[in-house]
Design a protein around this motif. Structure first.
Motif, PDB file in Angstrom:
ATOM      1  N   GLU A  91      -3.774  26.254  90.135  1.00  0.00           N
ATOM      2  CA  GLU A  91      -4.285  27.421  91.429  1.00  0.00           C
ATOM      3  C   GLU A  91      -5.566  27.930  91.195  1.00  0.00           C
ATOM      4  N   SER A  92      -5.883  28.132  89.903  1.00  0.00           N
ATOM      5  CA  SER A  92      -7.268  28.764  89.672  1.00  0.00           C
ATOM      6  C   SER A  92      -8.259  27.710  89.843  1.00  0.00           C
ATOM      7  N   ARG A  93      -8.101  26.459  89.809  1.00  0.00           N
ATOM      8  CA  ARG A  93      -9.021  25.432  90.187  1.00  0.00           C
ATOM      9  C   ARG A  93      -8.911  25.015  91.444  1.00  0.00           C
ATOM     10  N   GLY A  94      -8.078  25.633  92.326  1.00  0.00           N
ATOM     11  CA  GLY A  94      -8.180  25.254  93.925  1.00  0.00           C
ATOM     12  C   GLY A  94      -7.297  23.915  93.958  1.00  0.00           C
ATOM     13  N   GLU A  95      -6.732  23.398  93.076  1.00  0.00           N
ATOM     14  CA  GLU A  95      -5.658  22.214  93.053  1.00  0.00           C
ATOM     15  C   GLU A  95      -4.256  22.516  93.544  1.00  0.00           C
ATOM     16  N   GLU A  96      -3.493  21.521  93.933  1.00  0.00           N
ATOM     17  CA  GLU A  96      -2.197  21.879  94.543  1.00  0.00           C
ATOM     18  C   GLU A  96      -1.614  22.257  93.314  1.00  0.00           C
ATOM     19  N   ALA A  97      -0.663  23.111  93.654  1.00  0.00           N
ATOM     20  CA  ALA A  97       0.089  24.095  92.515  1.00  0.00           C
ATOM     21  C   ALA A  97       1.254  23.345  92.109  1.00  0.00           C
ATOM     22  N   GLU A  98       1.802  22.163  92.894  1.00  0.00           N
ATOM     23  CA  GLU A  98       2.988  21.525  92.559  1.00  0.00           C
ATOM     24  C   GLU A  98       2.737  20.771  91.441  1.00  0.00           C
ATOM     25  N   VAL A  99       3.697  20.751  90.465  1.00  0.00           N
ATOM     26  CA  VAL A  99       3.743  20.173  89.291  1.00  0.00           C
ATOM     27  C   VAL A  99       4.420  18.637  89.405  1.00  0.00           C
ATOM     28  N   LYS A 100       3.483  17.680  89.696  1.00  0.00           N
ATOM     29  CA  LYS A 100       3.868  16.286  90.143  1.00  0.00           C
ATOM     30  C   LYS A 100       4.263  15.375  88.732  1.00  0.00           C
ATOM     31  N   ASP A 101       4.872  14.140  89.037  1.00  0.00           N
ATOM     32  CA  ASP A 101       5.266  13.428  87.899  1.00  0.00           C
ATOM     33  C   ASP A 101       5.489  13.855  86.709  1.00  0.00           C
ATOM     34  N   LEU A 102       6.375  15.047  86.889  1.00  0.00           N
ATOM     35  CA  LEU A 102       6.524  15.570  85.343  1.00  0.00           C
ATOM     36  C   LEU A 102       8.155  15.618  85.423  1.00  0.00           C
ATOM     37  N   PRO A 103       8.936  15.379  84.453  1.00  0.00           N
ATOM     38  CA  PRO A 103      10.534  15.358  84.254  1.00  0.00           C
ATOM     39  C   PRO A 103      11.028  16.399  84.736  1.00  0.00           C
ATOM     40  N   GLN A 104      12.130  16.269  85.605  1.00  0.00           N
ATOM     41  CA  GLN A 104      12.807  17.335  86.087  1.00  0.00           C
ATOM     42  C   GLN A 104      13.697  17.835  84.928  1.00  0.00           C
ATOM     43  N   ARG A 105      13.768  19.093  85.114  1.00  0.00           N
ATOM     44  CA  ARG A 105      15.003  19.726  84.306  1.00  0.00           C
ATOM     45  C   ARG A 105      16.407  19.752  84.560  1.00  0.00           C
ATOM     46  N   LYS A 106      17.230  19.353  84.002  1.00  0.00           N
ATOM     47  CA  LYS A 106      18.651  19.559  84.249  1.00  0.00           C
ATOM     48  C   LYS A 106      19.285  20.841  84.305  1.00  0.00           C
ATOM     49  N   THR A 107      19.923  21.337  85.079  1.00  0.00           N
ATOM     50  CA  THR A 107      20.600  22.646  85.054  1.00  0.00           C
ATOM     51  C   THR A 107      21.708  22.681  83.929  1.00  0.00           C
ATOM     52  N   SER A 108      21.343  23.470  83.135  1.00  0.00           N
ATOM     53  CA  SER A 108      22.135  23.756  82.036  1.00  0.00           C
ATOM     54  C   SER A 108      23.426  24.309  82.406  1.00  0.00           C
ATOM     55  N   SER A 109      24.589  24.042  81.509  1.00  0.00           N
ATOM     56  CA  SER A 109      25.877  24.403  81.655  1.00  0.00           C
ATOM     57  C   SER A 109      25.951  25.988  81.690  1.00  0.00           C
ATOM     58  N   ARG A 110      25.163  26.421  80.603  1.00  0.00           N
ATOM     59  CA  ARG A 110      25.144  27.892  80.592  1.00  0.00           C
ATOM     60  C   ARG A 110      24.749  28.744  81.632  1.00  0.00           C
ATOM     61  N   SER A 111      23.928  28.089  82.775  1.00  0.00           N
ATOM     62  CA  SER A 111      23.405  28.887  83.651  1.00  0.00           C
ATOM     63  C   SER A 111      24.712  29.348  84.612  1.00  0.00           C
ATOM     64  N   SER A 112      25.899  28.503  84.683  1.00  0.00           N
ATOM     65  CA  SER A 112      27.088  28.757  85.501  1.00  0.00           C
ATOM     66  C   SER A 112      28.130  29.951  84.720  1.00  0.00           C
ATOM     67  N   PRO A 113      28.310  30.718  85.836  1.00  0.00           N
ATOM     68  CA  PRO A 113      28.920  31.971  85.274  1.00  0.00           C
ATOM     69  C   PRO A 113      30.442  31.322  84.624  1.00  0.00           C
ATOM     70  N   LYS A 114      30.824  32.145  83.695  1.00  0.00           N
ATOM     71  CA  LYS A 114      32.029  32.169  82.970  1.00  0.00           C
ATOM     72  C   LYS A 114      33.190  32.328  83.910  1.00  0.00           C
ATOM     73  N   ASP A 115      34.476  31.914  83.469  1.00  0.00           N
ATOM     74  CA  ASP A 115      35.479  32.387  84.158  1.00  0.00           C
ATOM     75  C   ASP A 115      35.999  33.548  83.557  1.00  0.00           C
ATOM     76  N   THR A 116      36.428  34.634  84.207  1.00  0.00           N
ATOM     77  CA  THR A 116      36.946  36.051  83.588  1.00  0.00           C
ATOM     78  C   THR A 116      38.198  36.346  84.201  1.00  0.00           C
ATOM     79  N   GLY A 117      39.203  36.505  83.346  1.00  0.00           N
ATOM     80  CA  GLY A 117      40.193  36.885  83.874  1.00  0.00           C
ATOM     81  C   GLY A 117      41.119  36.227  85.198  1.00  0.00           C
ATOM     82  N   GLY A 118      40.945  34.923  85.163  1.00  0.00           N
ATOM     83  CA  GLY A 118      41.480  34.082  86.156  1.00  0.00           C
ATOM     84  C   GLY A 118      40.416  34.065  87.345  1.00  0.00           C
ATOM     85  N   LYS A 119      39.506  34.613  87.461  1.00  0.00           N
ATOM     86  CA  LYS A 119      38.717  34.557  88.527  1.00  0.00           C
ATOM     87  C   LYS A 119      37.661  33.167  88.620  1.00  0.00           C
TER      88      LYS A 119
END
Length: 337
Positions: A259-287
């Motif tokens: 962006e500082s160079r006036g180029e497209e800000a989109e990060v292209k041709d880069l590996p996509q990160r997989k969503t980690s299982s840690r990001s999902s909320p844990k089950d608490t009290g049967g909920k």
């Protein structure tokens, strides 16, 4: 350069060739210097030099050098003692070897000087050494004495001049022990790919475009106070949250650099990160988690939709057996008749 005062006069010893030269500082310091003052009245703070034996202030002409022995005895050392040292490098830059420049560890680099030819007789041998260095693609390693000690130097060509970089002796460079992290760390290929992308995005820079912003800011403060004005206020620093995800930090850095160079800000041709299982909320009290509830809701919606659509099919399916039954009854009546 013509008005710069030389700090050392001598000669370069290049085998049997002697080249009279003058040593000139190649760098200059642009830092702003301050004086110590008494904060109550602005008076200058000065340091006075006293002789502890006579308990009186002495002038600079009365001050000399002395070496303190292990038992506290002071041994006077004069400038004549140092100038008459039995060293070939006392007034000579003695070239001892020629090596590829990449053999020099940048950690050894010290102060830089220009070697100016000492008069017309030095022009020919000076030019000879300069052209020999150019053609060989090497630098000269030399020994010389300056300010009371023998030093190591590296001679190289800069434009049409010969420059000398003071070098630290190898035993003056500390080993990097205990500096690197002692924790075992694994760097993934995806992280390296993003780091490479960031390096490519930042690209190169012309060092002439870089300047000392700190010095400029200090000059603005001095100018404002000298004019009786309030000094400029510092901009509020950006407060960013802690970035615990290295991949996210790298991706954001690449976007910001583009962006500082006036180029497209989109990060292209880069590996996509997989969503980690840690990001999902844990089950608490049967909920059940929100994502699970959403999935079930969608599933039940699909089921209810399919149930609603099915009666028409079932109605159509029921008509067929009815027709068959009627056909069987008609056939039986004919047989009985």
């Amino acid at each position: 350069m013509l008005h710069v005062r030389s700090i050392w006069n001598g000669a370069i010893s290049f085998g049997l060739v002697s080249i009279p030269i003058k040593l000139v500082n190649a760098t200059e310091n642009h830092s702003i210097s301050f004086r110590q003052i008494h904060t109550e009245d602005g008076g200058r703070i000065r340091y006075r030099k006293f002789c502890e034996l006579e308990d009186r202030e002495v002038t600079g002409q009365e001050i000399g050098k002395g070496y303190e022995d292990a038992d506290g005895t002071i041994i006077p050392i004069t400038d004549e003692d140092l100038s008459s040292l039995p060293l070939p490098t006392a007034k000579t830059i003695e070239i001892v070897a020629f090596v590829p420049e990449d053999r020099i560890d940048p950690l050894q680099m010290d102060a830089a000087y220009y070697l100016a030819a000492g008069g017309a007789p030095a022009a020919k041998p000076y030019t000879l050494l300069r052209e020999a260095l150019k053609r060989s693609n090497k630098v000269a390693i030399a020994k010389y004495a300056l300010r009371g000690r023998e030093r190591l130097g590296m001679l190289r060509v800069v434009g049409d001049a010969i420059a000398m970089h003071g070098l630290l002796w190898p035993d003056e460079v500390r080993a990097p022990e205990g500096v690197a992290p002692d924790t075992s760390v694994t760097v993934r290929d995806k992280e390296l790919d993003l780091a490479d992308a960031l390096m490519d995005t930042l690209g190169e820079v012309d060092l002439q475009d870089l300047h000392d912003e700190y010095r400029e800011a200090v000059e603005e403060v001095i100018a404002a106070k000298a004019a009786g004005e309030a000094p400029p206020e510092a901009p509020e620093p950006e407060r960013g949250g802690k970035v615990l995800d290295l991949m996210a930090a790298l991706e954001n850095s690449v976007r910001a650099a583009r962006e500082s160079r006036g180029e497209e800000a989109e990060v292209k041709d880069l590996p996509q990160r997989k969503t980690s299982s840690r990001s999902s909320p844990k089950d608490t009290g049967g909920k059940k988690s929100t994502s699970t509830a959403k999935k079930k809701t969608a599933s039940s919606t699909r089921k209810s939709t399919s149930k609603t659509a099915q009666p028409e099919k079932r109605t159509t399916a029921k008509k067929s057996p009815a027709k068959k039954t009627a056909a069987k009854k008609t056939a039986s009546r004919k047989r009985s008749a």
